[in-house]
Design an enzyme around this catalytic site. Structure first.
Site, short mmCIF file in Angstrom:
data_model
loop_
_atom_site.label_atom_id
_atom_site.label_comp_id
_atom_site.label_asym_id
_atom_site.label_seq_id
_atom_site.Cartn_x
_atom_site.Cartn_y
_atom_site.Cartn_z
N GLY A 83 0.83 -1.20 0.00
CA GLY A 83 0.00 0.00 0.00
C GLY A 83 0.87 1.25 0.00
N SER A 84 1.97 1.19 0.74
CA SER A 84 2.88 2.36 0.80
C SER A 84 3.42 2.68 -0.59
CB SER A 84 4.05 2.07 1.75
OG SER A 84 3.57 1.80 3.04
N ASN A 164 -6.72 5.13 9.56
CA ASN A 164 -6.28 3.88 10.18
C ASN A 164 -6.23 3.94 11.70
OD1 ASN A 164 -4.21 5.65 8.96
ND2 ASN A 164 -2.79 4.43 10.17
N GLN A 192 -7.28 1.27 4.31
CA GLN A 192 -8.13 0.80 5.42
C GLN A 192 -9.55 0.54 4.96
OE1 GLN A 192 -7.62 -0.39 8.45
NE2 GLN A 192 -5.51 0.26 8.33
N SER A 212 -4.16 -2.36 -0.25
CA SER A 212 -3.13 -3.30 0.18
C SER A 212 -3.79 -4.59 0.64
CB SER A 212 -2.32 -2.68 1.32
OG SER A 212 -1.34 -3.58 1.76
N HIS A 214 -3.01 -7.14 2.55
CA HIS A 214 -2.96 -7.70 3.92
C HIS A 214 -3.94 -7.04 4.89
CE1 HIS A 214 -0.46 -4.76 6.34
NE2 HIS A 214 -0.12 -4.35 5.13
N THR A 250 9.70 -8.68 -11.56
CA THR A 250 8.93 -9.88 -11.87
C THR A 250 7.72 -9.97 -10.95
OG1 THR A 250 10.92 -10.97 -12.64
CG2 THR A 250 9.05 -12.40 -12.07
N CYS A 337 6.15 4.51 20.60
CA CYS A 337 7.34 5.30 20.26
C CYS A 337 8.19 4.50 19.29
CB CYS A 337 8.11 5.71 21.50
SG CYS A 337 8.64 4.36 22.52
C1 LIG Z 1 -1.51 -0.04 6.30
C2 LIG Z 1 -1.73 1.26 5.62
C3 LIG Z 1 -0.89 1.71 4.60
C4 LIG Z 1 0.35 0.97 4.20
O1 LIG Z 1 0.09 -0.25 3.58
P1 LIG Z 1 1.29 -1.33 3.49
O2 LIG Z 1 0.81 -2.36 2.56
O3 LIG Z 1 1.45 -1.85 4.89
O4 LIG Z 1 2.48 -0.60 3.02
C5 LIG Z 1 -1.18 2.89 3.97
N1 LIG Z 1 -2.27 3.60 4.32
C6 LIG Z 1 -3.10 3.22 5.29
C7 LIG Z 1 -4.30 4.04 5.60
C8 LIG Z 1 -2.87 2.03 5.97
O5 LIG Z 1 -3.69 1.66 6.94
#
Ligand SMILES: *Cc1c(COP(=O)(O)O)cnc(C)c1O
Length: 411
Positions: A83-84, A164, A192, A212, A214, A250, A337
């Protein structure tokens, strides 16, 4: 209270479902071909990737998820490694790409995920002008401020679909109308939101959207960017030209298949599943709010069904998480932290919580696999842990918070 294991951190990540795992397996062990290879197991892998694009496209109502004219080139669904990465590709890829005709202004909000915020901060250092929109106490952006700040120099507006930390959902349609009136494009981080609330890129006027796997019971390490047809991005990774040349490497075919299966599962009977989750969350929230000097955070109405978030006065979030872990509960705090700093989260600051209260934050995020028994256990565990911590706290005096006692602690 018999100890049990309760996973209540579904906003951090979710377990891969059995169905998703089974769907992925053959693409790791049997049909492991490289989708660029011309022999059969390569072509089968390429077709599987396109099937996954189509599944994601259907879930988001994309007009052209795969490229019908050329099945070797993706359509509107671009896979990324997370997602990042999707957020980075959307924002940097758009403003530095050929579809941005010289506009130098970016608008985002103060409560975005760091994948968005830090991309914007990096661009700011490179000469872009960035406006960070305020949010109200519930975490909703100020549409009037957006109207005031947007101009014909604004290239992109990036506002997350759902937060999130506090679960607040934004009015995406209202935002996109303002954005499009100025000829800018609208990106939303829906990481999210996807699989947990309805998303329709056409009806909502979304040009770029990140997800994303996961976060909705797919595997880690696979994300996707919806990119409306006609928009061209600057590549984030140069190489073999995969994913329209914007995210070379790939293909993670098993991950793509897992993501496609997971999103299809998530959106099928979403109403039933999410009303079950919402009932659990409501029960949890009612139970937790019985603890004195406790406040719910986020928007009580416009919120994700599984997110319950609180602040407890005279509590440290980290202690809360560790004592809950000892009771078998996985939860999260906005004041972790992670970077070694003790600053509370930027989201809790943006909704206007005082520092000392924001430190005592707790996020419990439920999924369809949670039960009423889990919820009752969570309520009992949190109640017990909060009272244990308060009994030891120097700022908890005679059964209530005493901020004058805190004065000496911050020197
Ligand atoms: C988890 C999250 C991401 C990042 O997703 P990843 O697949 O962990 O890099 C980005 N934005 C929000 C709102 C998220 O909750």
């Amino acid at each position: 209270m018999t100890k049990r294991f309760v996973y209540a951190d579904n906003a951090a990540t979710t377990p891969v479902s059995e169905h998703v795992f089974e769907a992925m397996k053959p693409w790791l062990t049997e049909y492991y071909g490289n989708p660029s290879s011309l022999y059969r197991i390569g072509q089968q892998a390429k077709n599987a990737a396109n099937t996954a694009r189509a599944q994601i496209g259907r879930a988001l109502n994309a007009a052209e998820p795969i490229n019908e004219a050329n099945d070797r080139k993706p359509g509107e669904i671009i896979f990324t490694g997370s997602g990042s990465q999707a957020d980075n590709l959307a924002i940097r890829g758009f403003v530095e790409g050929p579809s941005n005709h010289g506009r130098k202004h970016i608008i985002t909000s103060k409560i975005e995920h760091h994948a968005v915020l830090y991309t914007c901060e990096a661009l700011e250092k490179e000469g872009w002008r960035v406006t960070y929109l305020d949010v109200d106490k519930q975490g909703r952006i100020d549409l009037e401020q957006l109207r005031r700040e947007i101009s014909d120099d604004t290239a992109i507006v990036s506002v997350m679909a759902a937060n999130n930390e506090i679960g607040t959902v934004q009015d995406l349609k209202a935002i996109s109308e303002i954005v499009h009136a100025h000829g800018a494009v609208f990106h939303t981080d829906a990481v999210q939101a996807a699989g947990h609330m309805p998303l329709d890129v056409q009806a909502m006027g979304i040009d770029l959207l990140s997800i994303s796997a996961h976060k909705f019971r797919g595997p880690k390490g696979i994300g996707a960017l919806y990119c409306r047809k006609g928009i061209t991005l600057k590549p984030s990774v140069f190489g073999g030209g995969q994913e329209r040349g914007w995210a070379s490497g790939t293909e993670n075919v098993a991950g793509m298949v897992g993501m496609g299966t997971a999103i299809e599962d998530a959106v099928s009977e979403m109403d039933e599943k999410m009303s079950h989750v919402r009932r659990l969350t409501d029960r949890l929230t009612q139970g937790i709010l019985k603890i004195p000097y406790t406040h719910a955070t986020g928007d009580p109405v416009n919120r994700l069904p599984g997110t319950a978030s609180f602040v407890f006065e005279a509590i440290e979030g980290e202690g809360l998480i560790l004592l809950l872990d000892a009771r078998g509960v996985c939860a999260s705090t906005g004041s972790a932290c992670s970077t070694g700093s003790l600053d509370p989260s930027h989201v809790l600051m943006a909704i206007g919580l005082p520092h000392e209260i924001a430190h005592g934050s707790l996020r419990l995020t439920l999924g369809e696999q949670n039960t009423e028994e889990d919820v009752d256990y969570l309520i009992a565990a949190v109640t017990e842990v909060v009272s244990t911590l308060r009994a030891m706290s120097p700022v908890w005096v005679d059964g209530k918070p005493d901020l004058s006692a805190a004065a000496g602690l911050h020197g």
